[in-house]
Design an enzyme around this catalytic site. Structure first.
Site, PDB file in Angstrom:
ATOM      1  N   ASP A  58       1.666   3.473  10.023  1.00 42.65           N
ATOM      2  CA  ASP A  58       1.873   4.466   8.967  1.00 42.65           C
ATOM      3  C   ASP A  58       1.020   5.731   9.171  1.00 42.65           C
ATOM      4  OD1 ASP A  58       3.351   2.331   7.820  1.00 42.65           O
ATOM      5  OD2 ASP A  58       1.575   1.643   6.725  1.00 42.65           O
ATOM      6  N   GLU A 268      11.624   3.994   2.194  1.00 40.60           N
ATOM      7  CA  GLU A 268      10.176   4.201   2.040  1.00 40.60           C
ATOM      8  C   GLU A 268       9.736   5.285   3.028  1.00 40.60           C
ATOM      9  OE1 GLU A 268       8.506   0.354   2.991  1.00 40.60           O
ATOM     10  OE2 GLU A 268       8.991   0.542   5.115  1.00 40.60           O
TER      11      GLU A 268
HETATM   12  O1  FUB Z   1       2.307  -0.668   6.040  1.00 37.66           O
HETATM   13  C1  FUB Z   1       2.835  -1.274   4.890  1.00 37.66           C
HETATM   14  C2  FUB Z   1       4.153  -0.691   4.556  1.00 37.66           C
HETATM   15  O2  FUB Z   1       5.046  -0.898   5.634  1.00 37.66           O
HETATM   16  C3  FUB Z   1       4.138   0.794   4.378  1.00 37.66           C
HETATM   17  O3  FUB Z   1       3.627   1.198   3.151  1.00 37.66           O
HETATM   18  C4  FUB Z   1       5.551   1.092   4.608  1.00 37.66           C
HETATM   19  O4  FUB Z   1       5.839   2.433   4.781  1.00 37.66           O
HETATM   20  C5  FUB Z   1       5.825   0.259   5.830  1.00 37.66           C
HETATM   21  O5  FUB Z   1       5.377   0.886   6.998  1.00 37.66           O
END
Ligand code: FUB
Length: 369
Positions: A58, A268
């Protein structure tokens, strides 16, 4: 330090056997000599992990005073079994990376913030972002509170690499995950955030977290998909200045993308950048594993879907950021090259190119001979 075991580092050579990939099935056991499966294709990664001393994901990249800072999640090898809600992402702290130039040596800084320092947070310090205003640096981070609801917190420091001092409460009115903070040319700062499934957007549709809500999405494939959220921040960068609004993404007919459009709808990993006066909102499609983008004329949108930035990487998730450095554009992203496991990722960077019409050239994370 959480150094990846040697066995796993063996997977990090430039050309890897597909056996290192979490998406490839294992070779058939006990096949006789004349029944051998066809030779496995080799895959060559487009770019290599920025660090291998710890696992990172991320990556939110920023350039301050000519130096590149990357704010990643810090993946750890926890014990919780993998599930569709991401319980296996058990991160507890943040460590920042910095470099003078892309391709140069990367410094891994000490812990900048630990979950034990944050009074309201219980676990799962997921994808962060950072901002700078005047002489203060702000670290924005999601975490689950003691009731199991994701909220978004903020911590401050006089140094871009911390240590950061957290505020005692999460941002009022915040929910869900993956904050991405963008400051426009007029000095106004906006936070984009949200994620469906484990990110809980679908459990926050009424203004109150519903722990018994859907595990995935609105479960209405023919209705507009759940949107990421955007809210302007207050001048001190510590709170929302307004109620979060929907980040609406339109299709080619100017209709909102539908919940069933898993190749294009928001899942996301929000990111905002500006190119030639246009606002580029980019995000992950989650279960279809693309990084895609949409273009608008305002930081609030609406945004028109414009295509793919990154094809699926090794591992279930990826999450990115886009920055300009010395006139060249860079995509930071993550895959599971070092470990072969979705829960243990590593951040990478590659150059991003635009077409003359402002669209982005799609990047393949593998090189094909
Ligand atoms: O790293 C945990 C979660 O997985 C993140 O918040 C999302 O974007 C995905 O990468």
């Amino acid at each position: 330090m959480n150094r990846p075991p040697l066995r796993l580092l063996a997977c990090s050579v430039l050309v890897v056997l597909a056996a290192c990939s979490s998406k490839e099935p294992p070779a058939a056991a006990g096949a006789s000599a004349d029944q051998q499966p066809p030779a496995k294709a080799t895959r060559q990664y487009l770019s290599q992990p920025l660090v291998s001393e710890i696992y990172t994901a991320d990556p939110s990249a920023h350039i301050w005073d000519g130096k590149i800072y990357v704010y990643p999640s810090h993946d750890i090898d926890g014990t919780t079994p993998e599930d569709d809600l991401g319980a296996h992402f058990e991160m507890r702290d943040y460590r920042i990376l910095s470099m003078d130039e892309i391709g140069g040596p990367v410094t891994l800084h000490p812990v900048a913030l630990d979950v034990s320092q944050v009074p309201w947070a219980d676990k799962q310090m997921w994808a962060p972002d950072a901002a700078r205003k005047n002489d203060t640096y702000f670290l924005y981070f999601p975490a689950k509170d003691k009731q199991g609801a994701f909220r978004i917190g903020v911590a401050t420091s006089k140094s871009p690499t911390g240590p950061f001092e957290p505020r005692p409460e999460p941002i009022k009115g915040s929910f869900s995950i993956d904050p991405a903070v963008f400051t426009d040319a007029d000095g106004r700062t906006y936070m984009y955030f949200g994620g469906i499934w484990g990110g809980q957007l679908q459990r926050n549709t009424t203004g109150t977290y519903d722990p018994n809500g859907s595990k995935t999405d609105l479960q209405a494939d023919d209705q507009p998909a759940l949107s990421a959220k955007v809210a302007m921040l207050t001048g001190d960068m510590l709170e929302f200045a307004e109620k979060p609004r929907d980040v609406v993404i339109l299709d080619e007919n100017d209709k909102p993308l539908l919940g069933g459009d898993h190749d294009r709808r928001f899942f996301e990993a929000s990111w905002m950048h500006k190119y030639n006066g246009k606002y580029y909102f980019s995000y992950s499609t989650g279960d279809t594993h693309y990084i895609v983008y949409a273009i608008g004329d305002s930081p609030y949108g609406p945004f028109k879907y414009a295509g793919r930035i990154l094809e699926p990487v090794e591992g279930w998730t990826t999450h990115h950021s886009i920055v300009e450095s010395d006139g060249r554009w860079w995509l930071f992203y993550a895959d599971s090259q070092l470990s072969g496991q979705t829960r243990l990722r590593n951040v990478k960077v590659t150059e991003l190119f635009y077409n003359p019409d402002g669209t982005i050239k799609t990047i393949d994370p593998f090189v094909h001979e």
